[in-house]
Write an enzyme that holds these catalytic residues in place. Structure first.
Site, mmCIF file in Angstrom:
data_model
loop_
_atom_site.group_PDB
_atom_site.id
_atom_site.type_symbol
_atom_site.label_atom_id
_atom_site.label_comp_id
_atom_site.label_asym_id
_atom_site.label_seq_id
_atom_site.Cartn_x
_atom_site.Cartn_y
_atom_site.Cartn_z
ATOM 1 C CG ASP A 677 32.125 -1.835 47.229
ATOM 2 O OD1 ASP A 677 33.106 -1.628 46.730
ATOM 3 O OD2 ASP A 677 31.195 -0.800 47.289
ATOM 4 C CE LYS A 681 32.395 2.135 48.101
ATOM 5 N NZ LYS A 681 31.074 2.910 47.532
#
Length: 813
Positions: A677, A681
């Site tokens: 994740d 980003k």
């Protein structure tokens, strides 16, 4: 003298006719009242259809005749007492028998000429006006009935006859000079030629009848009574926010009526305008409403008076290098169209004289093309010009206002509003008087265009946002809660009316074009239809609503794949779903390019820092010309929570389980702990800073043992956390021995990116980062000595929803 005209709905039933009688009984008369009546609503269409199918040899015409007869006989029975009905019914029956004999003749010969068609159509006005006159007499009024065919003389152009004004004015003034009755009722629409054959003045010609009488008698006013309270700023059936126009000039009224406003028939205005006779448009069913006054121009609050539209338009374009500098092409084009009686609605020509485009009714396009190609056959053969091109399925929107010439930027506001809503303009025309700006657009965009234009020019204090929401879980639910909480504020302070048009989750979907009440959205969704993602995605562009925004609160690949289609339709996309922006670079760039090309917003602030202004801050730096050198960040609120709570004496498994229970991690915590994740980003931030990177380009220094990552399911994963407890304890001890703390850090520097667990000392900005907070350090050309820092809560449904909320507002600001 005063002239009043009552439309089809005003005499469309016994109750409506009685309402007209009440209006006339209370009327303050200034001399004789001339009352012109249309046919009962729907009757003229039935009469035309009756004649057409009789000419086709279809005996169904008799059924239509029976419907017409039943309507008028029932109206007599409801209007008049039984004692008076016999002779009246007999008179109606006599007229209808004549109509039946006429249709029988059409059926026998299998043909209906224009002359015969006018005769058939005349019976609607003859019957309705006669019933109105009889009702007035029954009520004790000094009323008389007069056949308009005795007064209005025309040429032989059946269907849309031209009036002989000299003879007509003589007849009308002579008749009313000798008239003893206080009220004279006349049938509208019909006239006669020199041979006493019935002619008609064109559909809507009852208005024209009234205007002819008003002009001939120099009436003090012409009143048009209809079923709306005057002319509106737009068609209220298409634009619910339309408002009545209190006052409008003759020229503005002519422009609006020519471009589709149905309240008044276009030729009506000219006769009374020449005599400067005011026209008052009133509502039969709300006679106290002030209506619209048409007369010489006066002060108005808006530069634009009204907008209207015409459907069924085709564009004809004649072009070729052989036209440049050669006189006569335009004349020959219009002569060819004239020979086929093709009406030209709009004209535009390139300044280079390379092409000329005209707008016509779509029904005329085939004969128009044949005529023009024939006229220019030699030039086409010589390849000096191209064969006439024809585009159909178009419409015209027109913005009208006398005051537009005194205001700068009117065209810019119009075309800017259309462009922001992905409405393609095919042709433009603006008169030299600057009273009208017309644009040709696709017919499917008419509703949206009229609403967009009306919003720009008449609703400057309020703008409507139409929202389509996918995902109603933690984040989606909080978003809807926040929208409900701020609904009044958005309207009063920002002038925004936010409407939820559609909701969808994995089970259900629900649409409401008028908006789903936010207080009851859960019940509305639960009562919706079964979720079908393809049908959901298809319906959003089909609705074609202005200022549309699609909001994705999911983590679904399938939903993210829908973004290109939405952007291509000018629908803005707001998303917290990171999949689209962290997929292949080509797909990410395509979305950015589509947003620019179709003037739609593609906003994803919550992809990186939930509600933190991380991406917007980065965008501002880049747009202002700053160069990003390094980005260092703690971008996972869940991982920060985990390592802030993983201290001596605690179990790593217990800390991860607590984060899961609080909702800070995904249901499968490995998605967070693996660093994937965070990789997404930092990839998004790198791309937004200008780097061309793929996910595989990012180094991931994972701290999770393979046994944890490869566990078959979540329970097995937690078991492996216990098995590997010594590994996690050693990571913590190594940091503590140096007086440092563990942080999962993402870094981008000079085209390269990485993520991994690091220990940071007390002097580092990350050291004091508590709870689930995120922090981003931007080192740039301008912020070289001291980085620009963005810090705050980086996880949680509330802050993520607030970030989505902010992006929704940005789509219109």
């Amino acid at each position: 003298m005063q002239v009043l005209k009552f439309g089809g709905t005003s005499v469309g039933s016994a109750k409506a006719i009685s309402q007209v009688c009440d209006i006339l009984a209370s009327y303050k008369r200034k001399g004789v009242l001339a009352v012109v009546a249309s046919a009962m609503s729907g009757t003229t269409d039935k009469l035309i259809r009756c004649g057409q199918i009789a000419a086709e040899g279809n005996e169904h015409y008799r059924d239509i005749l029976r419907d017409i007869e039943q309507l008028h006989l029932d109206t007599v029975r409801q209007l008049f007492p039984i004692t008076a009905q016999s002779s009246l019914l007999s008179q109606v029956k006599k007229q209808l028998n004549q109509l039946e004999a006429l249709c029988d003749g059409i059926f026998q010969v299998g043909e209906m000429s224009n002359r015969c068609r006018d005769k058939v159509m005349s019976y609607g006005e003859l019957l309705s006006s006669w019933m109105l006159a009889e009702k007035l007499r029954l009520n004790g009024q000094n009323a008389a009935w007069k056949d308009s065919r005795d007064l209005i003389l025309t040429d032989n152009q059946f269907g849309s006859a031209l009036v002989n004004f000299e003879a007509t004015d003589h007849n009308i003034t002579g008749f009313f000079h000798q008239q003893q009755a206080e009220i004279v009722v006349l049938p509208g629409f019909i006239a006669s030629n020199a041979d006493r054959d019935t002619t008609t003045l064109g559909r809507g010609g009852s208005d024209y009848t009234a205007a002819i009488i008003a002009a001939a008698t120099d009436a003090s006013v012409l009143e048009i009574w209809t079923d709306v309270s005057g002319m509106m700023t737009a068609d209220p059936r298409i634009v619910p926010q339309a408002i009545a126009i209190p006052r409008i000039s003759y020229e503005e009224a002519m422009e609006l009526s020519h471009f589709g406003a149905k309240v008044i028939y276009p030729p009506t205005i000219q006769p009374v305008m020449n005599r400067r006779i005011p026209i008052l448009i009133k509502n039969t069913f709300d006679p106290e409403a002030s209506g619209t006054l048409i007369q010489d121009n006066g002060e108005k609050p808006y530069p634009v008076t009204g907008i209207s539209g015409i459907r069924g338009i085709a564009l004809l374009t004649l072009e070729g290098s052989g036209m440049v500098g050669i006189p006569g092409f335009s004349r020959r084009l219009f002569d060819a169209l004239l020979q086929e009686k093709v009406n030209v609605i709009l004209i535009t020509q390139s300044s280079s004289e390379h092409s000329i485009t005209v707008g016509i009714n779509e029904s005329d396009m085939l004969k128009a093309k044949a005529a023009v190609d024939s006229e220019f056959s030699q030039e086409i053969y010589d390849k000096r010009i191209e064969p006439l091109t024809v585009e159909k399925d178009l419409c015209i929107v027109a913005v009208v206002g006398d005051n537009m010439k005194n205001h700068h930027g009117m065209s810019g506001r119009l075309f800017g509003a259309l462009g922001r809503n992905a409405i393609n303009v095919r042709a433009i025309a603006q008169g030299s008087t600057e009273k009208n700006i017309s644009a040709v657009i696709g017919k499917n965009d008419l509703r949206k265009a009229l609403n967009v234009i009306h919003e720009v020019f008449f609703e400057s204090d309020t703008r409507q946002l139409n929202i389509f929401v996918a995902g109603t879980g933690n984040v989606g639910g909080k978003l809807l809660e926040q929208l409900q909480q701020q609904e009044a504020y958005l309207r009063s302070e920002l002038g925004l009316q936010v409407r939820i048009i559609a909701l969808a989750n994995s089970r259900k979907m629900h649409f409401s074009e008028s908006g789903i009440p936010l207080a009851g959205w859960k019940d509305a969704l639960e009562q919706g239809e079964a979720m079908d993602l393809a049908a959901f995605a298809a319906r959003i562009p089909q609705m074609n609503l202005r200022n549309s925004v699609f909001v994705d609160n999911t983590a679904s690949d399938a939903v993210a794949a829908l973004y290109p289609n939405f952007l291509q339709h000018g629908i803005s996309v707001v998303t917290c779903n990171k999949i689209a922006c962290s997929s292949e670079y080509a797909a990410y760039k395509k979305l950015k390019d589509l947003a620019r090309k179709y003037n739609a917003s593609f906003l994803f602030e919550t992809n990186v820092g939930a509600g933190l202004p991380v991406i917007n801050t980065l965008n501002d730096l880049v747009r202002s010309g700053d160069k990003v050198q390094t980005i260092e960040a703690v971008l996972s609120g869940s991982l920060n929570f985990v390592f802030n709570n993983f201290v001596n004496g605690s179990s790593f498994r217990q800390v991860v389980k607590a984060a899961q229970d609080e909702g800070y991690t995904e249901p499968d915590p490995r998605i967070d702990l693996s660093g994937k994740d965070v990789m997404r980003k930092i990839l998004i931030l790198a791309r937004e800073s200008g780097a061309v990177l793929e996910m595989d380009d990012i180094e991931n220094h994972s701290f999770l043992p393979d046994a944890c990552l490869n566990a078959p399911d979540v329970p097995a994963f937690f078991e492996q956390l216990d098995v590997c407890a010594a590994h996690f304890g050693q990571l913590l001890k190594n940091a503590a021995d140096k007086g440092e703390r563990l942080k999962f850090v993402a870094r981008y520097h000079m085209g390269k990116a990485s993520v991994g667990l690091q220990s940071v000392g007390p002097q580092h900005p990350f050291y004091q980062l508590e709870g689930k907070d995120n922090i981003v350090l931007f080192t740039t050309h301008r912020y070289a000595a001291q980085p620009l820092i963005v810090k705050g809560a980086g996880a949680g449904a509330d802050v993520t929803a607030s970030g989505i909320f902010a992006d929704i507002i940005r789509t219109v600001r």
